[in-house]
Design an enzyme around this catalytic site. Structure first.
Site, mmCIF file in Angstrom:
data_model
loop_
_atom_site.group_PDB
_atom_site.id
_atom_site.type_symbol
_atom_site.label_atom_id
_atom_site.label_comp_id
_atom_site.label_asym_id
_atom_site.label_seq_id
_atom_site.Cartn_x
_atom_site.Cartn_y
_atom_site.Cartn_z
ATOM 1 N N ALA A 7 48.095 34.009 -1.532
ATOM 2 C CA ALA A 7 49.309 32.875 -1.448
ATOM 3 C C ALA A 7 48.758 31.422 -1.809
ATOM 4 O O ALA A 7 49.201 30.966 -2.770
ATOM 5 C CB ALA A 7 49.832 32.890 0.010
ATOM 6 N N CYS A 41 52.461 40.113 5.040
ATOM 7 C CA CYS A 41 53.417 39.829 5.917
ATOM 8 C C CYS A 41 54.374 41.187 5.711
ATOM 9 O O CYS A 41 54.793 41.614 6.878
ATOM 10 C CB CYS A 41 54.183 38.765 5.544
HETATM 11 C C1 LIG Z 1 50.102 41.851 8.965
HETATM 12 C C2 LIG Z 1 50.457 40.219 8.758
HETATM 13 C C3 LIG Z 1 51.735 39.843 9.055
HETATM 14 C C4 LIG Z 1 51.953 38.502 8.594
HETATM 15 N N1 LIG Z 1 53.481 37.981 8.508
HETATM 16 C C5 LIG Z 1 53.424 36.853 8.235
HETATM 17 C C6 LIG Z 1 54.710 36.403 8.255
HETATM 18 O O1 LIG Z 1 55.670 37.167 8.575
HETATM 19 N N2 LIG Z 1 55.207 35.050 8.197
HETATM 20 C C7 LIG Z 1 54.157 34.074 7.643
HETATM 21 O O2 LIG Z 1 54.202 32.965 7.351
HETATM 22 N N3 LIG Z 1 52.941 34.560 7.461
HETATM 23 C C8 LIG Z 1 52.386 35.936 7.802
HETATM 24 N N4 LIG Z 1 51.233 36.374 7.920
HETATM 25 C C9 LIG Z 1 50.262 35.351 7.381
HETATM 26 C C10 LIG Z 1 49.929 35.266 5.856
HETATM 27 O O3 LIG Z 1 49.926 36.742 5.454
HETATM 28 C C11 LIG Z 1 48.703 34.365 5.598
HETATM 29 O O4 LIG Z 1 48.970 33.201 6.167
HETATM 30 C C12 LIG Z 1 48.595 34.054 4.246
HETATM 31 O O5 LIG Z 1 48.353 35.291 3.539
HETATM 32 C C13 LIG Z 1 47.620 33.346 3.879
HETATM 33 O O6 LIG Z 1 47.230 33.334 2.386
HETATM 34 P P1 LIG Z 1 45.876 32.632 1.829
HETATM 35 O O7 LIG Z 1 46.038 32.937 0.395
HETATM 36 O O8 LIG Z 1 45.432 31.531 2.539
HETATM 37 O O9 LIG Z 1 44.840 33.758 2.389
HETATM 38 P P2 LIG Z 1 44.713 35.357 2.215
HETATM 39 O O10 LIG Z 1 46.340 36.072 2.111
HETATM 40 O O11 LIG Z 1 43.996 35.832 3.334
HETATM 41 O O12 LIG Z 1 43.976 35.461 0.783
HETATM 42 C C14 LIG Z 1 42.775 35.238 0.608
HETATM 43 C C15 LIG Z 1 42.337 35.899 -0.567
HETATM 44 O O13 LIG Z 1 40.863 35.546 -0.623
HETATM 45 C C16 LIG Z 1 39.847 36.622 -0.941
HETATM 46 N N5 LIG Z 1 38.561 36.154 -0.866
HETATM 47 C C17 LIG Z 1 38.262 35.911 0.483
HETATM 48 N N6 LIG Z 1 36.883 35.704 0.243
HETATM 49 C C18 LIG Z 1 36.566 35.706 -0.973
HETATM 50 C C19 LIG Z 1 35.623 35.487 -1.880
HETATM 51 N N7 LIG Z 1 34.242 35.077 -1.321
HETATM 52 N N8 LIG Z 1 35.417 35.864 -3.415
HETATM 53 C C20 LIG Z 1 36.553 36.187 -3.839
HETATM 54 N N9 LIG Z 1 37.819 36.603 -3.219
HETATM 55 C C21 LIG Z 1 37.740 36.208 -1.698
HETATM 56 C C22 LIG Z 1 40.613 37.744 -0.021
HETATM 57 O O14 LIG Z 1 40.404 38.902 -0.531
HETATM 58 C C23 LIG Z 1 42.019 37.253 -0.245
HETATM 59 O O15 LIG Z 1 42.784 38.186 -1.053
HETATM 60 C C24 LIG Z 1 51.100 37.758 8.052
HETATM 61 C C25 LIG Z 1 49.593 38.052 8.020
HETATM 62 C C26 LIG Z 1 49.248 39.399 8.331
HETATM 63 C C27 LIG Z 1 48.081 39.740 8.543
#
Ligand SMILES: Cc1cc2nc3c(=O)[nH]c(=O)nc-3n(C[C@H](O)[C@H](O)[C@H](O)COP(=O)(O)OP(=O)(O)OC[C@H]3O[C@@H](n4cnc5c(N)ncnc54)[C@H](O)[C@@H]3O)c2cc1C
Length: 444
Positions: A7, A41
């Site tokens: 995201a 999600c």
């Molecule tokens: C089961 C579940 C249900 C959810 N439901 C909701 C909901 O209904 N509504 C809502 O608002 N939020 C929800 N969330 C929360 C939401 O999914 C997260 O807040 C959101 O995905 C965060 O996005 P992000 O990009 O910060 O991190 P992430 O989605 O965690 O993505 C981080 C990415 O970085 C990659 N990464 C990490 N370290 C490294 C590295 N060293 N090198 C290369 N790649 C790396 C990972 O593999 C991952 O793909 C839910 C979460 C879960 C687990």
């Protein structure tokens, strides 16, 4: 360079690309997993069978990003950042130089040091692979499921397992599920879970995961009891994944997440941005720092970072922690400060709870809904709100979130021009009824 392709990372990349051509800005994304732009999600609904397939949870593929001149390297873990040289080093030693770096490494599921937690048969719920593994276990004949933790992910998974025909038990250390609700609203959720046939054990910290003769999880032990199950699902919360940032020497905030300013820039390294679950932010009502891992924030913070990188000034406006979920027909919404948070933030507050129906009382499908408002004594300013009720309840929280965002008082909200027709609400929407309850007595 962007590290992390979900995201936050992909929002930053696409927004920067909207503002700058490939000739002006080269964008490269490193993602350790197989997928980018996936919806964690949606995992509970895929496991539960409401979403047909894994691919439906993937918004865009690396090939689609390539068509936008965003170069995505999947299966590529960033192992280090050389801040002095401006380079990211992968686990295989490849160096990617950067002028600007976005860290979007996301969250890390909380895994307390409980013996047996790493055994086969214990499933996290974080990545699509986790969802696939749980589906495989169910397809292989699991009949009983234990969910550890009573946050929204745990409860969504409890519903998913129930939908697949498993007998479900939720075990949580807290006195009630959903700790970001006040106790009286959490009790409604607990009662709703039990009414669905989900067994809930509160005040029950898990001490050990029980293993069968093959070393596979077959239950858990708390201080007072043991519970057997074919599979154990973890919903114990989410912290920030900051190993890469911390090892590089970037400053972390008091929440443990990466310290950034309102442009999502790291304060000590303005050429580095962080966004999403790995980044610290601030609460719009209390003004205090916060770490609220939600997809809504991750997308917006990524977009802010991408705008700034693309040359358009932008600032993240803070969070209210607005969230909705459902378990069966029971819908839950919350926003702003609950009473413990209002207390900690030093507000003199009052609470008002009203009971109403989601539609005109005579209209088929009208369901009970409870709305709780937390407001500032004297001024009547809305500080927080919670909604628990039948279908049609949860998204009412958005009106309350908007009112809090705009700094409205209960009286402002009570007088707002909210819609009415019998299939949608009573003449006075439950939100307006709650606001009136506050404004009537605040005015004396
Ligand atoms: C089961 C579940 C249900 C959810 N439901 C909701 C909901 O209904 N509504 C809502 O608002 N939020 C929800 N969330 C929360 C939401 O999914 C997260 O807040 C959101 O995905 C965060 O996005 P992000 O990009 O910060 O991190 P992430 O989605 O965690 O993505 C981080 C990415 O970085 C990659 N990464 C990490 N370290 C490294 C590295 N060293 N090198 C290369 N790649 C790396 C990972 O593999 C991952 O793909 C839910 C979460 C879960 C687990």
């Amino acid at each position: 360079m962007v590290v992390g392709g979900d995201a936050a990372g992909m929002s930053a990349a696409t927004q920067a690309r909207r503002l700058r051509t490939a000739a002006e800005l080269q964008i490269t994304v490193l993602e350790q997993g197989h997928d980018v732009s996936f919806s964690a999600c949606g995992i509970p609904y895929w496991v539960g069978g409401q979403v047909a397939g894994r691919n439906e949870l993937i918004a865009r593929t690396p090939a689609e990003f390539a068509a936008q001149d965003i170069s995505v390297h999947t299966g590529t873990r960033a192992a280090g950042i050389d801040l002095a040289a401006g380079a990211v080093v992968t686990e295989h030693g490849t160096r990617f130089g950067y002028d600007t770096l976005v860290i979007g490494t996301g969250g890390r599921p909380t895994r307390p040091p409980i013996p047996g937690l790493d055994a086969p048969g214990v499933f996290g719920v974080h990545r699509l692979e986790d969802g696939a593994a749980i589906r495989t276990a169910i397809d292989a004949g699991a009949r009983t499921g234990l969910v550890l933790g009573g946050g929204y992910i745990g409860l969504e998974m409890a519903e998913a397992l129930l939908a697949r025909g498993l007998a479900v038990t939720v075990v949580l250390a807290d006195p009630l599920p959903m700790q970001l609700l006040d106790a009286d609203m959490g009790e409604r959720v607990c009662a709703g879970l039990r009414a669905m046939g989900i067994v809930v054990h509160t005040d029950s910290a898990v001490r050990e995961v029980l293993l069968d003769g093959d070393g596979r999880a077959c239950g858990v032990r708390t201080d007072g009891a043991s519970y057997e199950a074919d599979l154990v699902v973890l919903g114990l919360g989410m912290g920030p994944e900051v190993t890469l940032a911390a090892d590089a020497g970037l400053a972390l905030g008091v929440t443990g997440a990466i310290d950034v300013d309102r442009s999502q820039r790291c304060r000590d390294h303005p050429e580095v941005f962080a966004a999403g679950d790995c980044a610290q932010t601030f609460h719009r009502v209390s003004g205090e720092v916060a770490h609220v891992p939600l997809g809504t924030h991750a997308n917006k913070q990524g977009r802010v970072a991408g705008s700034v990188i693309g040359g358009r000034p932008a600032r993240f406006a803070g969070v209210l922690g607005t969230a909705v979920t459902k378990v069966g027909d029971l819908e839950v919404g919350r926003t702003g400060l609950c009473t413990t948070q209002a207390e900690e933030a030093g507000f003199a507050y009052r609470t008002d709870v009203i009971e109403a129906t989601t539609r005109a009382g005579y209209f088929p499908g009208a369901e009970d809904v409870a709305v709780k408002l937390v407001s500032e004594r004297g001024s009547g300013h809305l500080l927080g709100a919670q909604v628990v009720g039948g279908p049609g309840s949860a998204k009412r929280i958005d009106v309350l979130a908007t009112a809090i965002w705009a700094g409205m008082t209960a009286e402002d909200l009570a007088g707002s021009d909210l819609s009415y027709a019998p299939p949608f609400s009573p003449v006075y929407d439950p939100v307006a009824v709650a606001a009136r309850a506050v404004s009537r007595t605040e005015q004396g």
